[in-house]
Design a protein around this motif. Structure first.
Motif, PDB file in Angstrom:
ATOM      1  N   LEU A  39       0.845  -1.202   0.000  1.00  0.00           N
ATOM      2  CA  LEU A  39       0.000   0.000   0.000  1.00  0.00           C
ATOM      3  C   LEU A  39       0.876   1.246   0.000  1.00  0.00           C
ATOM      4  CD1 LEU A  39      -2.669  -0.986   2.706  1.00  0.00           C
ATOM      5  CD2 LEU A  39      -2.750  -1.377   0.244  1.00  0.00           C
ATOM      6  N   PRO A  40       0.468   2.292  -0.704  1.00  0.00           N
ATOM      7  CA  PRO A  40       1.276   3.513  -0.742  1.00  0.00           C
ATOM      8  C   PRO A  40       1.195   4.272   0.579  1.00  0.00           C
ATOM      9  CG  PRO A  40      -0.792   3.867  -1.894  1.00  0.00           C
ATOM     10  CD  PRO A  40      -0.769   2.413  -1.503  1.00  0.00           C
ATOM     11  N   GLU A  41       2.173   5.152   0.793  1.00  0.00           N
ATOM     12  CA  GLU A  41       2.127   6.049   1.954  1.00  0.00           C
ATOM     13  C   GLU A  41       1.449   7.339   1.501  1.00  0.00           C
ATOM     14  OE1 GLU A  41       5.491   6.109   4.994  1.00  0.00           O
ATOM     15  OE2 GLU A  41       6.545   5.637   3.145  1.00  0.00           O
ATOM     16  N   PRO A  42       0.260   7.652   2.035  1.00  0.00           N
ATOM     17  CA  PRO A  42      -0.415   8.872   1.590  1.00  0.00           C
ATOM     18  C   PRO A  42       0.328  10.114   2.092  1.00  0.00           C
ATOM     19  CG  PRO A  42      -1.611   7.916   3.422  1.00  0.00           C
ATOM     20  CD  PRO A  42      -0.503   6.961   3.085  1.00  0.00           C
ATOM     21  N   PRO A  43       0.267  11.225   1.357  1.00  0.00           N
ATOM     22  CA  PRO A  43       0.883  12.447   1.854  1.00  0.00           C
ATOM     23  C   PRO A  43       0.189  12.894   3.140  1.00  0.00           C
ATOM     24  CG  PRO A  43      -0.244  12.836  -0.261  1.00  0.00           C
ATOM     25  CD  PRO A  43      -0.362  11.377   0.053  1.00  0.00           C
ATOM     26  N   GLU A  44       0.995  13.292   4.132  1.00  0.00           N
ATOM     27  CA  GLU A  44       0.439  13.706   5.425  1.00  0.00           C
ATOM     28  C   GLU A  44       0.127  15.204   5.358  1.00  0.00           C
ATOM     29  OE1 GLU A  44       2.863  12.352   8.673  1.00  0.00           O
ATOM     30  OE2 GLU A  44       3.041  10.353   7.801  1.00  0.00           O
ATOM     31  N   THR A  45      -1.091  15.493   4.954  1.00  0.00           N
ATOM     32  CA  THR A  45      -1.482  16.889   4.724  1.00  0.00           C
ATOM     33  C   THR A  45      -2.283  17.473   5.882  1.00  0.00           C
ATOM     34  OG1 THR A  45      -3.404  16.045   3.531  1.00  0.00           O
ATOM     35  CG2 THR A  45      -1.491  16.642   2.210  1.00  0.00           C
ATOM     36  N   GLY A  46      -2.495  16.682   6.954  1.00  0.00           N
ATOM     37  CA  GLY A  46      -3.252  17.173   8.105  1.00  0.00           C
ATOM     38  C   GLY A  46      -2.474  18.218   8.893  1.00  0.00           C
ATOM     39  N   THR A  47      -3.187  18.975   9.719  1.00  0.00           N
ATOM     40  CA  THR A  47      -2.530  20.012  10.516  1.00  0.00           C
ATOM     41  C   THR A  47      -2.435  19.609  11.989  1.00  0.00           C
ATOM     42  OG1 THR A  47      -4.658  21.130  10.778  1.00  0.00           O
ATOM     43  CG2 THR A  47      -3.236  21.896   8.987  1.00  0.00           C
ATOM     44  N   SER A  48      -2.758  18.342  12.297  1.00  0.00           N
ATOM     45  CA  SER A  48      -2.633  17.841  13.661  1.00  0.00           C
ATOM     46  C   SER A  48      -2.260  16.364  13.587  1.00  0.00           C
ATOM     47  CB  SER A  48      -3.953  17.996  14.424  1.00  0.00           C
ATOM     48  OG  SER A  48      -4.932  17.108  13.888  1.00  0.00           O
TER      49      SER A  48
END
Length: 200
Positions: free
Chosen positions: A42-51
């Motif tokens: 499975l790919p590593e999704p970009p961590e675009t969250g702010t927390s």
């Protein structure tokens, strides 16, 4: 109403082998068979969250969606008071593409030197855990452990920033403490206690 997790397979939504091993150890007593996102390709999704919780939820949802299995994601990091909470949610990014935590620890040390001695050495680790089901249901929990930043790094038993983090009340770093002891007191253990109480 929180949802209970049935025994069976669970995807650990991480490509970090240290983290996968630690989570697997914590889940072993519950009849859960863990498989890593990396092992499933499975790919590593970009961590675009702010927390931390936003990033954990993002990773758990994607792994559950792509695998068709419940998925547990962790987003954790080191927050240094002298650096206004950095590296925080960017803790892994400070280690660069090659996940060089030796370099990341040096960057923390150098930034703290620039902040000056009056800024202190207080720090804490945060761990957010999110458990997602393929139908979109999700449960999230956050744990914390307080300590001090030490230099130079000490110990080879942990991973990430463990060799420079000395938890309050101890004279050893997470890099020097035996894994079983660390499991009992870490930020991940704190979040896990909450997860287990709610979902197991």
């Amino acid at each position: 109403m929180t949802r209970k997790l049935a025994p069976g397979r669970l995807v650990i939504a991480s490509h970090n082998q240290g983290k996968v091993r630690e989570i697997g150890d914590l889940l072993a007593p519950f009849g859960i068979e863990t498989v890593s996102a990396g092992a499933l390709g499975l790919p590593e999704p970009p961590e675009t969250g702010t927390s931390f919780i936003a990033n954990a939820e993002l990773k758990a949802r994607e792994a559950a969606d792509l695998s068709g299995l419940p998925a547990l994601a962790d987003d954790s990091g080191l927050c240094v008071e002298a650096l206004r909470g950095e590296p925080g949610i960017f803790s892994a990014r400070w280690a660069g593409e090659d996940k060089d935590f030796g370099m990341a620890m040096r960057l923390v040390h150098e930034a703290m030197e620039k902040a000056g001695p009056d800024a202190g050495h207080d720090a804490h680790f945060i761990c957010a855990l999110s458990l997602a089901w393929p139908d979109g249901h999700i449960e999230s929990f956050e744990g914390r452990v307080d300590g001090l930043i030490v230099w130079p790094p000490r110990g080879t038993k942990g991973f990430g920033y463990d060799p420079i983090f000395q938890p309050i009340g101890r004279n050893q770093t997470f890099g020097e403490i035996e894994p079983d002891e660390k499991h009992a007191m870490s930020h991940r253990a704190d979040a896990f206690r909450q997860l287990v109480a709610a979902c197991f």
